[in-house]
Write an enzyme that holds these catalytic residues in place. Structure first.
Site: not given
Ligand code: SAM
Length: 204
Positions: A52
């Site tokens: 993000s």
């Molecule tokens: N917090 C992260 C960072 O600092 O880089 C950014 C995260 S990105 C915006 C959202 C993340 O949520 C992605 O890596 C995606 O694969 C993960 N995601 C989506 N659905 C998920 C789920 N049900 N369980 C775990 N991770 C999930």
């Protein structure tokens, strides 16, 4: 980045600002994009996912009001950057990622950086991490159509759950505070996140 994009836009918690000064964001960015590591926008990290915008990470972090004593659950490890920031500000961080490659990569960066208070696991984060519950704070870094029930169940009383709530392409960053017998919801701002895909999120 910290002065212009974060402090200038109203983030005032000195512990939060200090954490952003300490954690080197470029360590979490794919090599070919590192020139843009401190830019004012999200960046791709593989698997169609993103790290993000720095300001959004800061706003979410400040909204959690961490004191250093908390056990925090993060859903969506992604690059591991938010987990590192949380680990600077809380006691323990548990983070779940659904893509094995991202979970492995983030784990290895965080190990190299010496973090001992972060545990990462691969799986569907909408189910939470029951073996480690309850949590003082839960932060979801992907967009959900509704509040995943297991996360609310795994939140301590008087704890906070922060998540982007809404449609696939537009959400409201929302803080849910769990009070005896109820949950209070406070909208923070509009936002756009990648979808939370799982049993209590969006279908694949
Ligand atoms: N917090 C992260 C960072 O600092 O880089 C950014 C995260 S990105 C915006 C959202 C993340 O949520 C992605 O890596 C995606 O694969 C993960 N995601 C989506 N659905 C998920 C789920 N049900 N369980 C775990 N991770 C999930």
């Amino acid at each position: 980045m910290v002065d212009e994009q974060i402090a200038n836009r109203g983030i005032t918690d000195s512990r939060v600002l200090k954490a952003f000064l300490k954690v080197e964001r470029h360590r979490f960015i794919p090599q070919e994009l590192r020139n843009n590591a401190y830019a004012d926008y999200p960046l791709p990290i593989g698997e169609g996912q993103t790290i993000s915008q720095p300001y959004m990470v800061a706003l979410m972090t400040e909204s959690l009001k961490l004191t250093g004593r908390e056990k925090v659950l993060e859903i969506g490890t992604g690059s591991g950057y938010q987990a590192a920031i949380l680990a600077e500000l809380a006691k323990e961080v548990f983070s779940i990622e659904r893509f094995p490659g991202l979970a492995k990569n983030a784990g290895s960066i965080l190990r190299d950086l010496g973090y001992q208070n972060i545990k990462i696991r691969m799986g569907d984060g909408t189910l939470g991490w029951p073996e480690e519950a309850p949590f003082d704070r839960i932060i979801v870094t992907a967009a959900s159509p509704s509040v995943p029930t297991p996360l609310l169940e795994q939140l301590k009383e008087n704890g906070g759950l922060l998540l982007p709530l809404g449609e696939s392409f537009s959400q409201v960053l929302t803080l849910i505070e769990k009070k005896p017998g109820t949950a209070e919801s406070t909208p923070i701002c509009g936002c756009v996140f990648v979808p939370l895909v799982g049993k209590y999120g969006w279908r694949e």
